[in-house]
Write a protein that holds these residues in place. Structure first.
Motif, PDB file in Angstrom:
ATOM      1  N   ARG A 113      37.668  17.247  11.157  1.00 20.88           N
ATOM      2  CA  ARG A 113      38.353  16.205  10.722  1.00 20.88           C
ATOM      3  C   ARG A 113      39.751  16.351  11.716  1.00 20.88           C
ATOM      4  NH1 ARG A 113      38.201  17.546   5.743  1.00 20.88           N
ATOM      5  NH2 ARG A 113      40.429  18.469   5.647  1.00 20.88           N
ATOM      6  N   ALA A 114      40.288  17.309  12.037  1.00 20.96           N
ATOM      7  CA  ALA A 114      41.490  17.594  12.441  1.00 20.96           C
ATOM      8  C   ALA A 114      41.587  16.842  13.854  1.00 20.96           C
ATOM      9  CB  ALA A 114      42.140  18.949  12.802  1.00 20.96           C
ATOM     10  N   LYS A 115      40.204  17.084  14.722  1.00 20.98           N
ATOM     11  CA  LYS A 115      39.909  16.619  15.955  1.00 20.98           C
ATOM     12  C   LYS A 115      39.886  14.955  15.779  1.00 20.98           C
ATOM     13  CE  LYS A 115      37.488  20.474  17.689  1.00 20.98           C
ATOM     14  NZ  LYS A 115      36.232  20.990  17.452  1.00 20.98           N
ATOM     15  N   LEU A 116      39.346  14.516  14.809  1.00 21.99           N
ATOM     16  CA  LEU A 116      39.274  13.142  14.500  1.00 21.99           C
ATOM     17  C   LEU A 116      40.360  12.439  14.295  1.00 21.99           C
ATOM     18  CD1 LEU A 116      37.104  10.658  13.860  1.00 21.99           C
ATOM     19  CD2 LEU A 116      37.146  11.484  11.435  1.00 21.99           C
ATOM     20  N   GLU A 117      41.323  13.232  13.541  1.00 22.54           N
ATOM     21  CA  GLU A 117      42.729  12.418  13.429  1.00 22.54           C
ATOM     22  C   GLU A 117      43.618  12.305  14.709  1.00 22.54           C
ATOM     23  OE1 GLU A 117      43.839  15.037  10.185  1.00 22.54           O
ATOM     24  OE2 GLU A 117      43.358  13.424   8.665  1.00 22.54           O
ATOM     25  N   LYS A 118      43.219  13.289  15.516  1.00 26.93           N
ATOM     26  CA  LYS A 118      44.143  13.583  16.489  1.00 26.93           C
ATOM     27  C   LYS A 118      43.459  12.663  17.600  1.00 26.93           C
ATOM     28  CE  LYS A 118      45.567  17.151  19.855  1.00 26.93           C
ATOM     29  NZ  LYS A 118      44.892  18.134  20.308  1.00 26.93           N
ATOM     30  N   MET A 160      28.546  24.578   6.209  1.00 25.51           N
ATOM     31  CA  MET A 160      28.786  23.461   6.941  1.00 25.51           C
ATOM     32  C   MET A 160      28.909  23.953   8.416  1.00 25.51           C
ATOM     33  SD  MET A 160      30.213  20.123   5.499  1.00 25.51           S
ATOM     34  CE  MET A 160      31.724  20.358   6.172  1.00 25.51           C
ATOM     35  N   ASN A 161      27.872  24.488   9.169  1.00 24.96           N
ATOM     36  CA  ASN A 161      27.757  25.069  10.414  1.00 24.96           C
ATOM     37  C   ASN A 161      27.702  23.712  11.554  1.00 24.96           C
ATOM     38  OD1 ASN A 161      28.276  27.528   9.584  1.00 24.96           O
ATOM     39  ND2 ASN A 161      25.974  27.759   9.157  1.00 24.96           N
ATOM     40  N   TYR A 162      27.188  22.961  11.144  1.00 24.91           N
ATOM     41  CA  TYR A 162      27.019  21.781  12.255  1.00 24.91           C
ATOM     42  C   TYR A 162      28.063  21.179  13.194  1.00 24.91           C
ATOM     43  CZ  TYR A 162      24.891  17.476  14.186  1.00 24.91           C
ATOM     44  OH  TYR A 162      24.918  16.391  15.218  1.00 24.91           O
ATOM     45  N   ARG A 163      27.898  21.313  14.223  1.00 23.51           N
ATOM     46  CA  ARG A 163      28.977  20.675  15.255  1.00 23.51           C
ATOM     47  C   ARG A 163      28.432  19.643  16.155  1.00 23.51           C
ATOM     48  NH1 ARG A 163      30.847  23.012  12.069  1.00 23.51           N
ATOM     49  NH2 ARG A 163      32.506  24.376  12.100  1.00 23.51           N
ATOM     50  N   GLU A 203      35.269  12.730   6.795  1.00 24.83           N
ATOM     51  CA  GLU A 203      34.604  13.815   7.626  1.00 24.83           C
ATOM     52  C   GLU A 203      35.204  15.107   6.756  1.00 24.83           C
ATOM     53  OE1 GLU A 203      32.525  14.800  10.178  1.00 24.83           O
ATOM     54  OE2 GLU A 203      33.242  16.865   9.138  1.00 24.83           O
ATOM     55  N   LEU A 204      34.137  15.758   6.141  1.00 21.85           N
ATOM     56  CA  LEU A 204      34.507  17.094   5.237  1.00 21.85           C
ATOM     57  C   LEU A 204      34.991  18.297   6.158  1.00 21.85           C
ATOM     58  CD1 LEU A 204      32.010  17.427   2.452  1.00 21.85           C
ATOM     59  CD2 LEU A 204      34.310  16.765   2.262  1.00 21.85           C
ATOM     60  N   HIS A 205      34.421  18.470   7.266  1.00 19.95           N
ATOM     61  CA  HIS A 205      34.866  19.724   7.798  1.00 19.95           C
ATOM     62  C   HIS A 205      36.165  19.624   8.438  1.00 19.95           C
ATOM     63  CE1 HIS A 205      34.683  23.106  11.008  1.00 19.95           C
ATOM     64  NE2 HIS A 205      33.767  23.667   9.888  1.00 19.95           N
ATOM     65  N   LYS A 206      36.913  20.860   8.163  1.00 21.08           N
ATOM     66  CA  LYS A 206      38.293  20.451   8.258  1.00 21.08           C
ATOM     67  C   LYS A 206      38.831  20.504   9.894  1.00 21.08           C
ATOM     68  CE  LYS A 206      42.459  23.526   6.825  1.00 21.08           C
ATOM     69  NZ  LYS A 206      42.878  24.356   8.178  1.00 21.08           N
ATOM     70  N   ASP A 207      38.231  21.436  10.754  1.00 23.02           N
ATOM     71  CA  ASP A 207      38.352  21.381  12.141  1.00 23.02           C
ATOM     72  C   ASP A 207      38.074  20.188  12.730  1.00 23.02           C
ATOM     73  OD1 ASP A 207      39.385  23.874  11.782  1.00 23.02           O
ATOM     74  OD2 ASP A 207      37.565  24.730  12.495  1.00 23.02           O
ATOM     75  N   ALA A 265      31.482  11.348   9.666  1.00 22.35           N
ATOM     76  CA  ALA A 265      32.275  10.751  11.133  1.00 22.35           C
ATOM     77  C   ALA A 265      32.097  11.677  12.262  1.00 22.35           C
ATOM     78  CB  ALA A 265      33.420  10.224  10.755  1.00 22.35           C
ATOM     79  N   GLY A 266      32.207  12.828  12.094  1.00 23.59           N
ATOM     80  CA  GLY A 266      32.206  13.768  13.002  1.00 23.59           C
ATOM     81  C   GLY A 266      33.584  13.938  13.774  1.00 23.59           C
ATOM     82  N   ALA A 267      33.803  14.340  15.011  1.00 20.49           N
ATOM     83  CA  ALA A 267      34.959  14.702  15.546  1.00 20.49           C
ATOM     84  C   ALA A 267      35.396  13.653  16.203  1.00 20.49           C
ATOM     85  CB  ALA A 267      34.952  15.778  16.534  1.00 20.49           C
ATOM     86  N   GLY A 268      34.572  12.421  16.367  1.00 19.85           N
ATOM     87  CA  GLY A 268      35.081  10.873  17.116  1.00 19.85           C
ATOM     88  C   GLY A 268      34.865  10.967  18.434  1.00 19.85           C
ATOM     89  N   LEU A 269      35.217  11.804  19.354  1.00 21.57           N
ATOM     90  CA  LEU A 269      35.223  11.635  20.779  1.00 21.57           C
ATOM     91  C   LEU A 269      34.878  13.070  21.250  1.00 21.57           C
ATOM     92  CD1 LEU A 269      35.888   9.505  22.979  1.00 21.57           C
ATOM     93  CD2 LEU A 269      38.192  10.714  22.718  1.00 21.57           C
ATOM     94  N   TYR A 270      33.873  13.273  22.432  1.00 21.10           N
ATOM     95  CA  TYR A 270      33.524  14.457  22.788  1.00 21.10           C
ATOM     96  C   TYR A 270      33.404  14.453  24.316  1.00 21.10           C
ATOM     97  CZ  TYR A 270      31.583  14.230  18.004  1.00 21.10           C
ATOM     98  OH  TYR A 270      31.511  13.935  16.726  1.00 21.10           O
ATOM     99  N   ASP A 271      33.825  15.751  24.718  1.00 17.99           N
ATOM    100  CA  ASP A 271      33.879  16.078  26.266  1.00 17.99           C
ATOM    101  C   ASP A 271      32.419  16.540  26.617  1.00 17.99           C
ATOM    102  OD1 ASP A 271      34.364  16.865  28.695  1.00 17.99           O
ATOM    103  OD2 ASP A 271      36.483  18.240  28.131  1.00 17.99           O
ATOM    104  N   LEU A 272      31.908  15.824  27.439  1.00 20.13           N
ATOM    105  CA  LEU A 272      30.453  16.364  27.915  1.00 20.13           C
ATOM    106  C   LEU A 272      30.576  17.510  28.948  1.00 20.13           C
ATOM    107  CD1 LEU A 272      28.447  12.796  28.026  1.00 20.13           C
ATOM    108  CD2 LEU A 272      28.916  14.770  26.037  1.00 20.13           C
TER     109      LEU A 272
END
Ligand code: SAM
Length: 286
Positions: free
Chosen positions: A125-130, A1-4, A119-123, A42-49
């Motif tokens: 998911r942590a961003k998503l939760e935050k 799971m390398n996709y970001r 979201e399966l990817h740990k990091d 779901a991904g990380a939820g929110l992104y900084d462009l």
């Protein structure tokens, strides 16, 4: 799971998918009764462009930035308003933040609606939760799960509310993703035949896309809409030249709305100004 997803946030494919997502949520919000959104990837939820990942690819420039900078004709502007207003609201802090599907769903749902985010990817998911879980609007109605999105289609459908949307948006980094999409769609429809089921797919390998469309049509699910947007005329197996959505049980207004929206923004999203949108039924009402 390398996709970001941070490398691709706000690109033309995201704009198309999120514009459609926003229209579906606007439709579901017309009735007071609660509904549920299941976002299986779901991904990380929110992104900084302006963050390093987004800056490395610059993909948002031909995507959300091009749309925000344009003066859009009505009625496309009115149809896009809920989506673009949610994007602009995130920029009030002065940072160029972009909502992934969870942040957009959070902005466009009501206090009575529920969000289930896998979201399966740990990091990630942590961003998503935050980023999402910590938002006061999420209190008591958003769950982030460390669950395989494909399994969630069986485990969490039908939703208690018996109304809602399932978004399936996998990374397509592993072989077999198109086949998993078809099997996932069949499983989701078996459990939640009245739900709005929306699946995103990349247009790179045209033979794979053709086979996928045929396989979906063969399922014979009534009311299956196909929405595709080409944003590059030069095709290669490595580069995204377009993207598509399969939407089962779309709101009755959606096909026309997406035609209007995509015809207005396709030239903005295309590298050579020759973007093309296709909206049509794979299977009609049955
Ligand atoms: C294309 S991104 C999602 C983007 C998001 N839906 C949006 O529109 O903002 C796909 C995400 O799925 C995650 N993922 C990959 N395989 C998964 C699986 N089997 N179950 C749940 N999440 C998965 C990846 O870590 C990645 O964050």
């Amino acid at each position: 799971m390398n996709y970001r997803h941070a490398f691709h946030a706000g690109n033309p494919a995201d704009v198309m998918k999120h514009a459609a997502l926003a229209r579906v949520l606007a439709y579901l919000g017309r009735k007071d009764t609660p509904y549920r959104v299941l976002d299986t990837h779901a991904g990380a939820g929110l992104y900084d462009l302006d963050g390093a990942s987004a800056q490395r690819t610059g993909e948002a420039e031909a995507g959300i930035e091009a749309v925000l900078a344009a003066t859009l004709p009505d009625p496309a502007a009115a149809l896009l308003a809920p989506y673009l207003d949610a994007v602009r609201a995130l920029r009030s802090s002065g940072r160029r933040l972009y909502p992934g599907s969870p942040a957009l769903a959070l902005a466009l749902t009501r206090p009575q609606d529920q969000l289930l985010l896998c979201e399966l990817h740990k990091d990630e998911r942590a961003k998503l939760e935050k980023r999402i879980g910590a938002d006061p609007r999420a209190k008591g109605r958003v769950k982030v799960l460390a669950q395989d999105g494909w399994q969630a289609l069986s485990a969490h459908l039908p939703p208690r509310e018996r109304r809602g949307l399932v978004l399936v948006d996998p990374p397509f980094e592993e072989p077999g993703e198109f086949q998993r999409m078809v099997a996932g769609l069949e499983a989701a429809h078996r459990r939640f035949a009245t739900g709005i089921l929306m699946l995103w797919y990349p247009i790179k390998d045209l033979r794979a896309v053709d086979a996928f469309r045929r396989d979906v049509a063969r399922l014979g699910l009534p009311k299956t809409l196909k929405v595709e947007l080409d944003f590059a005329t030069v095709r290669s197996l490595d580069t995204l030249s377009g993207s598509g959505l399969i939407i089962v049980n779309p709101p009755f207004t959606l096909a026309d709305e997406l035609k209007t929206i995509l015809n207005a923004i396709a030239p903005l999203l295309a590298r050579d100004g020759k973007g093309r949108a296709r909206v049509g039924w794979l299977t009609a009402a049955g």
